[in-house]
Design an enzyme around this catalytic site. Structure first.
Site, PDB file in Angstrom:
ATOM      1  N   ASN A  83     -54.845 -26.888  -7.352  1.00  0.00           N
ATOM      2  CA  ASN A  83     -55.703 -26.067  -6.493  1.00  0.00           C
ATOM      3  C   ASN A  83     -57.165 -26.424  -6.684  1.00  0.00           C
ATOM      4  OD1 ASN A  83     -53.672 -24.659  -5.340  1.00  0.00           O
ATOM      5  ND2 ASN A  83     -53.932 -22.822  -6.565  1.00  0.00           N
ATOM      6  N   ASP A 125     -44.178 -14.240  -8.475  1.00  0.00           N
ATOM      7  CA  ASP A 125     -45.155 -14.126  -7.397  1.00  0.00           C
ATOM      8  C   ASP A 125     -44.439 -14.151  -6.061  1.00  0.00           C
ATOM      9  OD1 ASP A 125     -47.519 -14.324  -9.058  1.00  0.00           O
ATOM     10  OD2 ASP A 125     -46.982 -16.419  -9.337  1.00  0.00           O
ATOM     11  N   TYR A 156     -42.043 -20.828  -9.621  1.00  0.00           N
ATOM     12  CA  TYR A 156     -40.670 -20.783  -9.080  1.00  0.00           C
ATOM     13  C   TYR A 156     -40.493 -21.778  -7.943  1.00  0.00           C
ATOM     14  CZ  TYR A 156     -36.332 -18.848  -7.147  1.00  0.00           C
ATOM     15  OH  TYR A 156     -35.060 -18.678  -6.692  1.00  0.00           O
ATOM     16  N   LYS A 161     -62.109 -36.427 -34.370  1.00  0.00           N
ATOM     17  CA  LYS A 161     -61.063 -35.533 -34.898  1.00  0.00           C
ATOM     18  C   LYS A 161     -59.730 -36.265 -34.989  1.00  0.00           C
ATOM     19  CE  LYS A 161     -63.158 -31.172 -33.331  1.00  0.00           C
ATOM     20  NZ  LYS A 161     -64.353 -31.619 -32.566  1.00  0.00           N
ATOM     21  N   GLY A 204     -43.686 -17.732 -15.836  1.00  0.00           N
ATOM     22  CA  GLY A 204     -44.484 -16.770 -16.580  1.00  0.00           C
ATOM     23  C   GLY A 204     -44.466 -15.404 -15.924  1.00  0.00           C
ATOM     24  N   ASP A 205     -44.413 -15.408 -14.601  1.00  0.00           N
ATOM     25  CA  ASP A 205     -44.323 -14.149 -13.872  1.00  0.00           C
ATOM     26  C   ASP A 205     -43.646 -14.424 -12.537  1.00  0.00           C
ATOM     27  OD1 ASP A 205     -46.161 -15.482 -12.371  1.00  0.00           O
ATOM     28  OD2 ASP A 205     -47.772 -14.031 -12.600  1.00  0.00           O
ATOM     29  N   ARG A 213     -42.143 -24.283  -7.426  1.00  0.00           N
ATOM     30  CA  ARG A 213     -42.301 -25.645  -7.946  1.00  0.00           C
ATOM     31  C   ARG A 213     -41.068 -26.094  -8.732  1.00  0.00           C
ATOM     32  NH1 ARG A 213     -47.293 -23.726  -9.756  1.00  0.00           N
ATOM     33  NH2 ARG A 213     -46.829 -24.254 -11.925  1.00  0.00           N
TER      34      ARG A 213
END
Length: 300
Positions: free
Chosen positions: A245, A160, A149, A43, A157-158, A151
């Site tokens: 993780n 936690d 956050y 490709k 994105g949200d 990090r």
DNA sequence: TGGCCAATACTG
DNA sequence: CAGTAT
DNA sequence: GCCA
């Protein structure tokens, strides 16, 4: 359609390409890169030679529709494709013809806002309000905003937030948790619940949507309670990122161990499916450092 | 051919 | 349970 | 998808 691994593979190939110092100018150069195989190199070569990829021309608006459906919270690829197969193409079609679940209705209602990333300062502000409410309920509650956050990312994105409590006095954070949620609802910070959690478990999680008073947009927020002695394992698991993780957990698996958000266990035997057959022995959970050491990973 | 960048909690 | 989510 |  289970293209999960294909997707991961492409993502890997993309990051491998980005890491290259020099532009790739041929199939031969491309295929040397670890993570890029014959199919992707082909490709790449086509793009080099013709300036585009024929395959992409066939990538139709139909695919866009399915993608957009599955961007609704509570809708995954299976449901998105089912809707598509029934002939639905727009959100309006869905609203008119589908019996949506409660969370899907919320996902649709907040669709535009939830696609936006959240400026770091706003995450800080929301976290502060949660922390203040928690502190009024029980001054010993500890709130830690994790995820992207912690990090240090400029946008998230949200949101936690992990909640725990030093339990040496016999109390835990799970009791005040429901009270905290109620307080935040009364304040109007929490606007929609995406989960209704069961009982007061030792560890419980809340998914919802919040909005700062006077704020512009709805934001995704997750709150977790964690037993104090599991804090290290929880931090490790909720700090991420995902790839980190997974690689840590794979490493544990290779050493006949198991790593999850509760702790690190040894002497695990696994079945064919990879699921553990034995409980194993808990060897680390309190601090991240303990877990790194037990896994033989250099600390940071 | 089959494992991989995991393991687990809610929903309906 | 399958699906969706973290 | 890639890789062993």
């Amino acid at each position: 359609m289970n293209d999960e691994w294909r997707t991961i593979s492409y993502r890997k190939a993309i990051s491998a390409l980005k890491r290259q110092k020099k532009p790739i100018t041929s199939y031969q150069e491309a295929i040397k890169i670890r993570g890029i195989g014959d199919r992707t190199a082909e490709k790449i070569a086509e793009i080099i030679e013709t300036g585009n990829l024929r395959r992409l021309q066939h990538f139709s608006e139909d695919d866009e529709v399915i993608k957009k459906f599955s961007d609704i919270w509570g809708v995954g690829s299976a449901i998105a494709m089912k809707w598509y197969a029934k002939g639905y193409r727009t959100f309006d079609d869905i609203i008119q013809n589908v019996k949506l679940t409660r969370v899907q209705r919320i996902g649709l209602e907040c669709f535009d806002d939830l696609r936006e990333r959240i400026p770091r300062d706003e995450v800080t502000e929301i976290s502060k309000r949660v922390e203040e409410a928690a502190c009024r309920i029980d001054p010993k509650l500890l709130c830690i905003t994790v995820g992207s956050y912690i990090r240090g990312k400029p946008t998230c994105g949200d949101i936690d937030i992990l909640i725990t409590r030093n339990n040496t006095d016999g109390k835990t954070s799970s009791g005040p948790f429901l009270k905290l949620l109620n307080t935040l609802r009364e304040q109007g910070l929490l606007t929609h619940d995406l989960t209704k959690h069961q009982e007061e478990n030792a560890t419980s999680r809340y998914f919802g949507i919040c909005k700062l008073p006077g704020g512009e947009k709805y934001r995704r927020i997750d709150l977790f309670t964690v037993p104090f002695n599991e804090l290290g394992a929880a931090l490790l698991s909720f700090t991420g990122n995902d790839i980190f993780n997974r690689s840590m957990r794979l490493l544990a698996r290779k050493k006949k161990m198991k790593l999850n958000n509760h702790g690190l266990y040894k002497n695990i035997s696994r079945g064919r499916g990879g699921d553990s057959l034995t409980e194993g022995t808990l060897i680390a959970q309190r601090t991240e450092r303990e877990i790194f050491d037990a896994l033989g990973v250099p600390w940071r």
